[in-house]
Design a protein around this motif. Structure first.
Motif, PDB file in Angstrom:
ATOM      1  N   LYS A 346      37.372  47.676  29.546  1.00 52.26           N
ATOM      2  CA  LYS A 346      36.654  47.508  30.805  1.00 52.26           C
ATOM      3  C   LYS A 346      37.479  47.977  31.994  1.00 52.26           C
ATOM      4  CE  LYS A 346      36.380  43.023  30.269  1.00 52.26           C
ATOM      5  NZ  LYS A 346      37.207  42.749  29.102  1.00 52.26           N
ATOM      6  N   SER A 347      38.732  47.506  32.057  1.00 49.43           N
ATOM      7  CA  SER A 347      39.551  47.871  33.211  1.00 49.43           C
ATOM      8  C   SER A 347      39.831  49.367  33.230  1.00 49.43           C
ATOM      9  CB  SER A 347      40.875  47.110  33.183  1.00 49.43           C
ATOM     10  OG  SER A 347      40.646  45.744  33.287  1.00 49.43           O
ATOM     11  N   VAL A 348      40.095  49.936  32.074  1.00 44.19           N
ATOM     12  CA  VAL A 348      40.395  51.370  32.036  1.00 44.19           C
ATOM     13  C   VAL A 348      39.177  52.168  32.496  1.00 44.19           C
ATOM     14  CG1 VAL A 348      41.073  53.290  30.559  1.00 44.19           C
ATOM     15  CG2 VAL A 348      42.129  51.068  30.243  1.00 44.19           C
ATOM     16  N   THR A 349      37.968  51.737  32.087  1.00 44.88           N
ATOM     17  CA  THR A 349      36.753  52.402  32.572  1.00 44.88           C
ATOM     18  C   THR A 349      36.692  52.340  34.092  1.00 44.88           C
ATOM     19  OG1 THR A 349      35.626  51.642  30.587  1.00 44.88           O
ATOM     20  CG2 THR A 349      34.238  52.421  32.385  1.00 44.88           C
ATOM     21  N   ALA A 350      36.932  51.128  34.636  1.00 47.85           N
ATOM     22  CA  ALA A 350      36.829  50.954  36.082  1.00 47.85           C
ATOM     23  C   ALA A 350      37.855  51.809  36.818  1.00 47.85           C
ATOM     24  CB  ALA A 350      37.028  49.486  36.433  1.00 47.85           C
ATOM     25  N   PHE A 396      40.509  43.182  42.618  1.00 44.99           N
ATOM     26  CA  PHE A 396      41.218  42.944  41.364  1.00 44.99           C
ATOM     27  C   PHE A 396      41.272  41.472  41.019  1.00 44.99           C
ATOM     28  CE2 PHE A 396      42.802  47.098  42.722  1.00 44.99           C
ATOM     29  CZ  PHE A 396      42.519  47.821  41.579  1.00 44.99           C
ATOM     30  N   GLN A 397      41.791  41.216  39.813  1.00 44.94           N
ATOM     31  CA  GLN A 397      41.745  39.870  39.268  1.00 44.94           C
ATOM     32  C   GLN A 397      42.658  38.902  40.021  1.00 44.94           C
ATOM     33  OE1 GLN A 397      42.427  39.731  35.110  1.00 44.94           O
ATOM     34  NE2 GLN A 397      42.827  37.555  35.064  1.00 44.94           N
ATOM     35  N   ASP A 398      43.893  39.339  40.277  1.00 39.66           N
ATOM     36  CA  ASP A 398      44.877  38.390  40.768  1.00 39.66           C
ATOM     37  C   ASP A 398      45.221  38.695  42.216  1.00 39.66           C
ATOM     38  OD1 ASP A 398      46.880  36.710  41.292  1.00 39.66           O
ATOM     39  OD2 ASP A 398      48.291  37.501  39.816  1.00 39.66           O
ATOM     40  N   PRO A 399      44.632  37.945  43.169  1.00 42.95           N
ATOM     41  CA  PRO A 399      44.834  38.292  44.578  1.00 42.95           C
ATOM     42  C   PRO A 399      46.283  38.146  45.024  1.00 42.95           C
ATOM     43  CG  PRO A 399      43.673  36.204  44.362  1.00 42.95           C
ATOM     44  CD  PRO A 399      43.790  36.769  42.986  1.00 42.95           C
ATOM     45  N   GLU A 480      37.080  41.451  37.028  1.00 46.80           N
ATOM     46  CA  GLU A 480      37.317  40.024  36.779  1.00 46.80           C
ATOM     47  C   GLU A 480      37.791  39.305  38.044  1.00 46.80           C
ATOM     48  OE1 GLU A 480      38.832  38.924  33.129  1.00 46.80           O
ATOM     49  OE2 GLU A 480      38.587  40.876  32.182  1.00 46.80           O
ATOM     50  N   PRO A 481      36.989  39.339  39.120  1.00 44.63           N
ATOM     51  CA  PRO A 481      37.486  38.795  40.388  1.00 44.63           C
ATOM     52  C   PRO A 481      37.615  37.286  40.389  1.00 44.63           C
ATOM     53  CG  PRO A 481      35.189  39.404  40.605  1.00 44.63           C
ATOM     54  CD  PRO A 481      35.619  39.849  39.242  1.00 44.63           C
ATOM     55  N   THR A 482      36.996  36.600  39.443  1.00 44.16           N
ATOM     56  CA  THR A 482      37.045  35.135  39.494  1.00 44.16           C
ATOM     57  C   THR A 482      37.771  34.527  38.303  1.00 44.16           C
ATOM     58  OG1 THR A 482      34.909  35.025  38.388  1.00 44.16           O
ATOM     59  CG2 THR A 482      34.888  34.984  40.772  1.00 44.16           C
ATOM     60  N   THR A 512      33.604  41.418  33.711  1.00 50.26           N
ATOM     61  CA  THR A 512      33.893  40.025  33.377  1.00 50.26           C
ATOM     62  C   THR A 512      33.905  39.879  31.861  1.00 50.26           C
ATOM     63  OG1 THR A 512      33.063  37.764  33.554  1.00 50.26           O
ATOM     64  CG2 THR A 512      31.428  39.498  33.555  1.00 50.26           C
ATOM     65  N   HIS A 513      34.382  38.736  31.384  1.00 52.17           N
ATOM     66  CA  HIS A 513      34.222  38.481  29.955  1.00 52.17           C
ATOM     67  C   HIS A 513      33.359  37.239  29.748  1.00 52.17           C
ATOM     68  CE1 HIS A 513      38.192  36.579  31.037  1.00 52.17           C
ATOM     69  NE2 HIS A 513      37.410  35.569  30.767  1.00 52.17           N
TER      70      HIS A 513
END
Ligand code: ADP
Ligand code: MG
Length: 626
Positions: A346-350, A396-399, A480-482, A512-513
């Motif tokens: 997922k992340s690589v696609t994004a 991104f995931q980790d602010p 995966e923002p949350t 997300t997962h």
């Protein structure tokens, strides 16, 4: 060890340095066995013979001694002294550093102030003072060079030790009843050895130079014994008339120090674990593109149209197929969910969309990404930069790791705007306040000057969203923002994103997962597995009647509040490794419906534009409900 050598060999300069150094060391070791003339026998009738004189390959010096022989013996001595000094400095310095760093407090203070005192003297002056006190001689020069290098090792190693002295594994060793001595030797030392090796490999060359310097001044090796420094010193008076006597030892010093430094740099790079996955070069500003097949045809509707995208990681001879033939489309104002287990691509696609996959090792090997009619794969770096953060923004995931820890959040937001739209300061501040208000940060006037660590996780993620909104993008890619937030904050962030989307007509690619999140947010969903989209369709349809067995099982993993007790079904087995994907359906090994045909050949996407599935035996309604 093998991996280390292979990595080292990939660095051409380090390899060349290593080979040259090995040759010099072997020659120095073999010197007593070679048919050389005696190095110290003078023959003044034969002085200053030029190189290539019969019997004297490199000529003779001012006393008629054979230069080749003196060079070999001198190299041997210089190398031995340099290595010995480096070893002594490394052992003593590291021991001091480890003890100071591990015990800390008063011990640390006492030891390090002593070290600081040594460091307060100019380097060479201190060495000169030590030799002057001990008397000239090669052994004393060695002691002096080792002594002045001890603080360097002590400081370096103490810094590393302080970092690990309070780690949990040290506490665990203490709880297990180990004494300080054993903890230092078995727990701390193995963790600092790479740093010691790196520090040594980068300083040996310097120490050889220093020893040569002392000998040059007549404080090191004493006549008639030759080392490279004393040879230079003796040749000084004939520098103009007979330059070969200076050039011969000078070139040797140059060759030795250069090869050691090149090798040392290579060792440092190869031992640094952060460099292990990538090559030894800095990543390029945009992902490398090597499209072999035809470029898929032009843009359809939509803000973003990903067509048959293929992204791979080429590490050594291995090829990780992280993204395979991924096709997605997002219309203006639409929210597309991209869901899958960790590692499904997922992340690589994004990141591929904006050419943000680090390269090396990442390569886009096929497909196209259309944004407003323009193919972004292969677009120039300048063009990508103009779009990044302006028309297409990321969350991104980790602010905490995406905000700069030392810059106030307001300043960071202003910077995000300024990069694309240079505005006067006062206007920027007003816009930043508006942004903070729009992501519902309470008391924005007070928060605008806060540092990231002064905000809670949820507020930091709001700042991340504000940053993505800063230039009013058409598309936000939220990875995966949350995931890092607790459920109440997660709900707030999700509803905020949803409101913003409706107010501003934003298109969102929501990664997300968690199927629960997808159900709340997304109009359509694409399910990813092993780097491929396995099913795509409107959220409601998909939740009601998943067609791919993997989708069904993903949905079955989500607990339902108030839904009564129901056995949660974990999916047995693990996701596939993307460097070794099976020829057929990647989910077949974990699927209870898999047949021979599933494993034999790749399974194609079937279905119409809205609802597509990559399965030979899709679920029927009856099974889906079961
Ligand atoms: P996720 O779906 O959890 O976001 P990713 O897109 O981050 O997964 O990763 C997809 C796959 O690509 C994973 O199997 C991962 O091991 C692989 N991968 C990611 N980065 C690299 C890299 N630098 N080198 C090799 N493989 C990588
Ligand atoms: Mg990810």
């Amino acid at each position: 060890m093998i991996a280390f050598l292979r990595l080292l060999a990939r660095n051409r300069l380090a390899l060349a340095g290593g080979v040259i150094l090995l040759a010099v060391v072997l020659l120095a070791l073999a010197t007593p066995l070679l048919p050389l003339q005696a190095p110290n026998v003078t023959n003044t009738g034969n002085r200053f013979q030029p190189p290539l004189t019969p019997g004297h390959l490199l000529g003779t010096d001012h006393l008629g001694r054979d230069l080749l022989s003196r060079l070999m013996w001198g190299t041997r001595l210089s190398l031995a002294v340099g290595f010995a000094a480096a070893t002594i400095a490394a052992v003593i310095g590291s021991a001091i550093g480890i003890v100071a760093g591990y015990f800390g407090g008063r011990t640390d203070n006492l030891i390090m102030r002593g070290v600081d005192m040594l460091m307060a003297f100019p380097y060479i002056l201190l060495a000169l003072a030590i030799v002057a006190a001990l008397g000239p001689g090669l052994l004393n020069a060695l002691i002096a060079v080792a002594a002045v290098n001890i603080p360097f090792f002590a400081r370096n190693i103490r810094g590393i030790t302080v970092g690990i002295a309070h780690k949990e594994f040290i506490d665990a060793a203490r709880l297990a009843g180990k004494g300080h001595g054993r903890i230092l030797l078995t727990e701390v030392l193995p963790n600092v050895v790479p740093v010691i090796v790196i520090a040594m490999s980068t300083t040996i060359g310097w120490m050889i130079l220093e020893t040569a310097g002392l000998s040059f001044l007549g404080l090191g090796s004493q006549p008639p014994q030759a080392d490279l420094g004393s040879m230079l010193g003796e040749a000084r008076s004939a520098l103009i008339t007979n330059p070969h006597t200076s050039v011969v030892p000078g070139v040797m010093i140059f060759v030795i120090v250069m090869s050691i430094n090149l090798l040392g740099d290579g060792v440092r790079d190869a031992l640094d674990p952060r460099l292990r996955s990538g090559a030894l070069t800095r990543p390029r500003p945009a992902t490398a593109v090597r499209r072999e097949g035809p470029v898929p045809e032009g843009p359809g509707r939509g803000v973003l149209e990903v067509k048959s995208l293929e992204t791979q990681f080429h590490v050594g001879s291995r090829v990780y197929r992280a993204v395979n033939e991924v096709s997605l489309g997002i219309a203006p104002g639409e929210c597309l969910g991209l869901i899958g287990e960790s590692g499904s691509g997922k992340s690589v696609t994004a990141l591929s969309v904006m050419g943000l996959v680090a390269s090396p090792p990442g390569v886009i090997t096929g497909g196209a990404v259309y944004h407003a009619g323009e193919d972004l794969v292969g677009a120039s770096h300048g063009r990508l930069r103009a779009l990044r953060g302006d028309k297409v923004a990321y969350i991104f995931q980790d602010p905490l790791s995406t905000l700069h820890p030392l810059i106030r959040v307001g300043e960071q937001l202003a910077e995000a705007i300024r990069v694309h739209h240079p505005l006067p300061r006062s206007v920027l501040r007003a816009r930043v306040l508006d942004l903070l208000k729009s992501v519902r940060i309470p008391n924005p006037e007070g928060r605008i000057d806060a540092f990231p660590h002064e905000l809670s996780g949820g507020m930091r993620q709001r700042v991340g969203i504000a940053m993505a909104l800063a230039n009013e993008p058409e598309l936000i890619i939220a990875d995966e923002p949350t995931t890092a937030l607790d459920v109440t904050v997660q709900a707030q962030i999700l509803s905020l994103l949803d409101d913003l989307r409706r107010e501003r007509g934003l298109a969102i690619l929501f990664i997300t997962h968690d199927f629960g999140v997808v159900a709340q947010m997304c109009d359509r969903v694409a399910v990813m597995y092993g780097g491929r989209i396995v099913e795509e369709g409107p959220t409601g349809d998909m939740l009601a009647a998943p067609a791919h067995p993997y989708t069904r099982r993903l949905i079955a993993c989500v607990p339902e509040l108030g839904g009564g007790r129901r056995a949660l079904e974990a999916i047995p087995g693990l996701p596939p490794a993307v460097d070794d994907l099976p020829p057929g359906c990647a989910f077949a090994p974990r699927c209870d419906k898999a047949q021979e045909a599933c494993r034999a050949a790749p399974v194609e996407m079937t279905g119409d534009g809205a609802r597509r599935v990559r399965c030979l035996f899709p679920e029927t309604g009856a099974e889906g409900a079961a």
